[in-house]
Scaffold this active site. Structure first.
Site, mmCIF file in Angstrom:
data_model
loop_
_atom_site.group_PDB
_atom_site.id
_atom_site.type_symbol
_atom_site.label_atom_id
_atom_site.label_comp_id
_atom_site.label_asym_id
_atom_site.label_seq_id
_atom_site.Cartn_x
_atom_site.Cartn_y
_atom_site.Cartn_z
ATOM 1 N N TYR A 137 22.719 4.312 50.834
ATOM 2 C CA TYR A 137 22.822 3.264 51.854
ATOM 3 C C TYR A 137 23.554 2.039 51.309
ATOM 4 C CZ TYR A 137 19.154 6.123 53.995
ATOM 5 O OH TYR A 137 18.442 7.164 54.516
ATOM 6 N N GLU A 194 15.128 2.636 57.983
ATOM 7 C CA GLU A 194 13.991 2.360 57.091
ATOM 8 C C GLU A 194 13.893 3.485 56.078
ATOM 9 O OE1 GLU A 194 11.180 2.113 60.267
ATOM 10 O OE2 GLU A 194 10.431 4.131 59.895
HETATM 11 C C1 LIG Z 1 19.665 10.980 50.329
HETATM 12 C C2 LIG Z 1 20.391 12.317 50.401
HETATM 13 C C3 LIG Z 1 20.730 12.596 51.872
HETATM 14 C C4 LIG Z 1 21.700 12.231 49.595
HETATM 15 O O1 LIG Z 1 22.402 13.446 49.804
HETATM 16 P P1 LIG Z 1 23.444 14.014 48.738
HETATM 17 O O2 LIG Z 1 24.254 15.054 49.433
HETATM 18 O O3 LIG Z 1 22.784 14.399 47.481
HETATM 19 O O4 LIG Z 1 24.344 12.710 48.490
HETATM 20 P P2 LIG Z 1 25.825 12.660 47.912
HETATM 21 O O5 LIG Z 1 26.061 13.766 46.958
HETATM 22 O O6 LIG Z 1 26.771 12.496 49.040
HETATM 23 O O7 LIG Z 1 25.771 11.289 47.088
HETATM 24 C C5 LIG Z 1 26.068 10.079 47.762
HETATM 25 C C6 LIG Z 1 25.517 8.904 47.015
HETATM 26 O O8 LIG Z 1 24.089 8.905 47.090
HETATM 27 C C7 LIG Z 1 23.567 8.384 45.878
HETATM 28 N N1 LIG Z 1 22.788 9.429 45.217
HETATM 29 C C8 LIG Z 1 22.735 10.737 45.531
HETATM 30 N N2 LIG Z 1 21.853 11.373 44.719
HETATM 31 C C9 LIG Z 1 21.361 10.436 43.896
HETATM 32 C C10 LIG Z 1 20.389 10.462 42.855
HETATM 33 N N3 LIG Z 1 19.753 11.592 42.512
HETATM 34 N N4 LIG Z 1 20.087 9.309 42.227
HETATM 35 C C11 LIG Z 1 20.704 8.141 42.578
HETATM 36 N N5 LIG Z 1 21.633 8.061 43.560
HETATM 37 C C12 LIG Z 1 21.956 9.197 44.201
HETATM 38 C C13 LIG Z 1 24.746 7.933 45.049
HETATM 39 O O9 LIG Z 1 25.061 6.613 45.429
HETATM 40 C C14 LIG Z 1 25.823 8.878 45.560
HETATM 41 O O10 LIG Z 1 27.102 8.388 45.388
HETATM 42 P P3 LIG Z 1 27.946 8.752 44.038
HETATM 43 O O11 LIG Z 1 27.903 10.243 43.922
HETATM 44 O O12 LIG Z 1 29.286 8.214 44.316
HETATM 45 O O13 LIG Z 1 27.207 8.070 42.927
HETATM 46 C C15 LIG Z 1 19.514 13.448 49.785
HETATM 47 O O14 LIG Z 1 19.062 13.051 48.524
HETATM 48 C C16 LIG Z 1 18.344 13.886 50.644
HETATM 49 O O15 LIG Z 1 18.480 14.671 51.578
HETATM 50 N N6 LIG Z 1 17.127 13.402 50.326
HETATM 51 C C17 LIG Z 1 15.919 13.827 51.062
HETATM 52 C C18 LIG Z 1 15.895 13.287 52.460
HETATM 53 C C19 LIG Z 1 15.851 11.787 52.455
HETATM 54 O O16 LIG Z 1 15.153 11.168 51.656
HETATM 55 N N7 LIG Z 1 16.598 11.184 53.387
HETATM 56 C C20 LIG Z 1 16.625 9.755 53.570
HETATM 57 C C21 LIG Z 1 15.418 9.328 54.311
HETATM 58 S S1 LIG Z 1 15.413 7.606 54.624
#
Ligand SMILES: CC(C)(COP(=O)(O)OP(=O)(O)OC[C@H]1O[C@@H](n2cnc3c(N)ncnc32)[C@H](O)[C@@H]1OP(=O)(O)O)[C@@H](O)C(=O)NCCC(=O)NCCS
Length: 162
Positions: free
Chosen positions: A127, A115
């Protein structure tokens, strides 16, 4: 895995099982990332829970991210995935997701749910990039701030009992 370019020292990036010594760093990640941050006690319970797997992603010895995957009655739930704000956009979220999906495969988990806040665009993009599909909305599920929860599933299609 090593990351870095040119004359910069290469970083050692690895995903390892959560250990007791990682708990303070993971608790800090919880506080940074989630309005319903899990307590250190709750995090500690992950270490002994037979349902849960939890991993930390480290750059050298520094915890940059973590994830928690729960399996109950053969069904998986992505409970947590988080990357420190300063470390985002480096592919670490993808690495954590791939570790989790590998675990699911090894454990023969066919369907995985999660979720997510409706406004959490980065997480939703992550996701969907891995084949999760939105199946339901829980209105006003989250507090602080109040917001809908989107329910996602990644289904293998192998189960015949749905
Ligand atoms: C979600 C989260 C884990 C992504 O981590 P991250 O290390 O920045 O992700 P990655 O660099 O591996 O990016 C993977 C994909 O996520 C998406 N993504 C990451 N940052 C993004 C942004 N700012 N906007 C849109 N898409 C994004 C893209 O699809 C990306 O793939 P791409 O680089 O090929 O386009 C991070 O933003 C986070 O920790 N957020 C706070 C905690 C949270 O909300 N967790 C989920 C709770 S349900």
């Amino acid at each position: 895995m090593a990351a870095g370019t040119g004359t910069q020292k290469e970083l050692c990036v690895q995903i390892v099982d959560l250990q007791p010594g990682d708990l303070p760093a993971v608790r800090a990640l919880e506080l940074e990332c989630f309005s319903d941050a899990w307590s250190e006690k709750l995090l500690q319970d992950l270490l002994t829970s037979s349902w849960d797997k939890a991993w930390v992603l480290k750059e050298d010895e520094t915890v940059c991210g973590y994830s928690n995957f729960r399996v109950i009655a053969g069904e998986g739930e992505l409970m947590r995935i988080a990357v420190h704000g300063a470390c985002r956009g480096r592919g670490y979220g993808r690495l954590l997701m791939e570790r989790l999906l590998r675990e699911a495969e090894e454990e023969n988990v066919e369907d995985i749910t999660l979720e997510v806040r409706a406004s959490n665009a980065p997480a939703i993009a992550l996701y969907e990039a891995y084949g999760f599909q939105k199946e339901a909305v829980r209105k006003n599920y989250y507090s602080g701030p109040t917001e809908d929860a989107l329910i996602y599933w990644k289904r293998s299609g192998k189960s015949i009992d749905r």
